[in-house]
Scaffold this motif. Sequence first.
Motif, mmCIF file in Angstrom:
data_model
loop_
_atom_site.group_PDB
_atom_site.id
_atom_site.type_symbol
_atom_site.label_atom_id
_atom_site.label_comp_id
_atom_site.label_asym_id
_atom_site.label_seq_id
_atom_site.Cartn_x
_atom_site.Cartn_y
_atom_site.Cartn_z
ATOM 1 N N ALA A 1 0.823 -1.214 0.000
ATOM 2 C CA ALA A 1 0.000 0.000 0.000
ATOM 3 C C ALA A 1 0.854 1.259 0.000
ATOM 4 O O ALA A 1 0.575 2.220 -0.731
ATOM 5 C CB ALA A 1 -0.931 -0.014 1.216
ATOM 6 N N ALA A 2 1.912 1.277 0.817
ATOM 7 C CA ALA A 2 2.772 2.462 0.893
ATOM 8 C C ALA A 2 3.484 2.707 -0.433
ATOM 9 O O ALA A 2 3.622 3.853 -0.876
ATOM 10 C CB ALA A 2 3.781 2.302 2.020
ATOM 11 N N CYS A 3 3.947 1.631 -1.058
ATOM 12 C CA CYS A 3 4.641 1.790 -2.344
ATOM 13 C C CYS A 3 3.692 2.295 -3.419
ATOM 14 O O CYS A 3 4.069 3.127 -4.252
ATOM 15 C CB CYS A 3 5.273 0.462 -2.768
ATOM 16 S SG CYS A 3 6.758 0.035 -1.844
ATOM 17 N N GLN A 4 2.462 1.808 -3.409
ATOM 18 C CA GLN A 4 1.502 2.310 -4.382
ATOM 19 C C GLN A 4 1.254 3.801 -4.164
ATOM 20 O O GLN A 4 1.218 4.593 -5.118
ATOM 21 C CB GLN A 4 0.180 1.544 -4.278
ATOM 22 C CG GLN A 4 -0.812 1.936 -5.382
ATOM 23 C CD GLN A 4 -2.232 1.533 -5.056
ATOM 24 O OE1 GLN A 4 -2.761 1.900 -4.010
ATOM 25 N NE2 GLN A 4 -2.855 0.784 -5.950
ATOM 26 N N LEU A 5 1.101 4.208 -2.904
ATOM 27 C CA LEU A 5 0.890 5.617 -2.589
ATOM 28 C C LEU A 5 2.070 6.475 -3.021
ATOM 29 O O LEU A 5 1.909 7.628 -3.436
ATOM 30 C CB LEU A 5 0.659 5.791 -1.087
ATOM 31 C CG LEU A 5 -0.688 5.313 -0.532
ATOM 32 C CD1 LEU A 5 -0.646 5.288 0.991
ATOM 33 C CD2 LEU A 5 -1.812 6.217 -1.022
ATOM 34 N N ALA A 6 3.273 5.901 -2.915
ATOM 35 C CA ALA A 6 4.483 6.642 -3.256
ATOM 36 C C ALA A 6 4.820 6.556 -4.744
ATOM 37 O O ALA A 6 5.816 7.150 -5.183
ATOM 38 C CB ALA A 6 5.652 6.120 -2.431
ATOM 39 N N GLY A 7 4.037 5.804 -5.504
ATOM 40 C CA GLY A 7 4.283 5.684 -6.933
ATOM 41 C C GLY A 7 5.492 4.835 -7.268
ATOM 42 O O GLY A 7 6.194 5.104 -8.245
ATOM 43 N N MET A 8 5.735 3.809 -6.472
ATOM 44 C CA MET A 8 6.876 2.929 -6.733
ATOM 45 C C MET A 8 6.427 1.473 -6.725
ATOM 46 O O MET A 8 5.308 1.154 -6.321
ATOM 47 C CB MET A 8 7.984 3.164 -5.704
ATOM 48 C CG MET A 8 7.599 2.902 -4.272
ATOM 49 S SD MET A 8 8.947 3.239 -3.071
ATOM 50 C CE MET A 8 9.209 5.001 -3.300
ATOM 51 N N LYS A 9 7.304 0.586 -7.150
ATOM 52 C CA LYS A 9 6.979 -0.836 -7.248
ATOM 53 C C LYS A 9 7.301 -1.545 -5.926
ATOM 54 O O LYS A 9 8.040 -1.039 -5.092
ATOM 55 C CB LYS A 9 7.763 -1.480 -8.386
ATOM 56 C CG LYS A 9 7.451 -0.903 -9.762
ATOM 57 C CD LYS A 9 8.328 -1.543 -10.821
ATOM 58 C CE LYS A 9 8.062 -0.949 -12.201
ATOM 59 N NZ LYS A 9 8.952 -1.559 -13.238
ATOM 60 N N SER A 10 6.744 -2.747 -5.787
ATOM 61 C CA SER A 10 7.040 -3.555 -4.607
ATOM 62 C C SER A 10 7.068 -5.024 -4.985
ATOM 63 O O SER A 10 6.327 -5.480 -5.860
ATOM 64 C CB SER A 10 5.998 -3.329 -3.499
ATOM 65 O OG SER A 10 4.700 -3.695 -3.938
#
Length: 302
Positions: free
Chosen positions: A77-86
């Motif tokens: 969820a945090a990576c999606q919010l930050a616009g990055m991959k996970s």
Amino acid sequence: MELFESSKSILQEIKLDSSKFKNIRLLVKRDDLIHPEVSGNKWRKLKYNIELVQFQKKDGILTFGGAYSNHLLATAAACQLAGMKSIGIVRGEELTATSNDNLKRCSELGMELLFVPRESYDERNEKSCQEGWKEAYPSFLLIPEGGSNYYGLVGCQEIWKELPDQVDHLFVAQGTTTTSCGLLVGSNENTTLHVVPVLKGFDSTAEMRKQLFPFLIDEETITEYINRVEVHSESHFGGYGKWNQELIDFIQDRKAEFDLPLDKIYTGKAFYALMNWLEQQDFQTPQTVIFLHTGGLQNGSV
């Protein structure tokens, strides 16, 4: 709203029977309210790791967890919010992205899930294993299971900025020790940190020493900090991921009595230890006691 913004984390006062709990002011730091999926200590531990990814211009985060890991969900969820991959390395090659709601949600949030045999997963902290993942995914920042690294510790240390100046006792559930170590380093010498390990047979102080060494370096200083820790090791209810009806009833009663939601993996056990401890105290002077709600309601609610 900023990605890492904690204004929703209120201090909830718990009204106790003053005749039974003399001279006690009990507050709950509601970090579970920060974000529905990146809640509690997960939010704190990811903050500076995400900033590091951005600073190093990497693509995203690679991390580890079990099938019901709150850390995996929070990272996705945090990576999606930050616009990055996970990328999530998941214990259990028999699993898939549709095995349970937690993994489904991680996948929906864009996390690439890689399922590995349990034997391989057990080697995740070995240097050769970590080097292998770094070589395979050089554009990703590798974060240990649970966000247990230096940047996670620093993020947890910042909780003190949002607490009263005078805190006599602070209770927290303990898993990897990152949160408790961050709290310990940020505390003052007049505060006792109470840790409640959720793993059976867990050596809290030994694990905390390992975590603190890169941060404090000096053994004498580490010992001074550790001497301010009180370990409540008998509230694990059988070990990690285990519980009984007594714990379930306790959690449900606290929800009804205090309007305080707790989970059966971490916070329910820690609050149980806190209330047992309070019943044994006879304070002659006013004491401020803080319970840190570390979230985890997504996969541990009753």
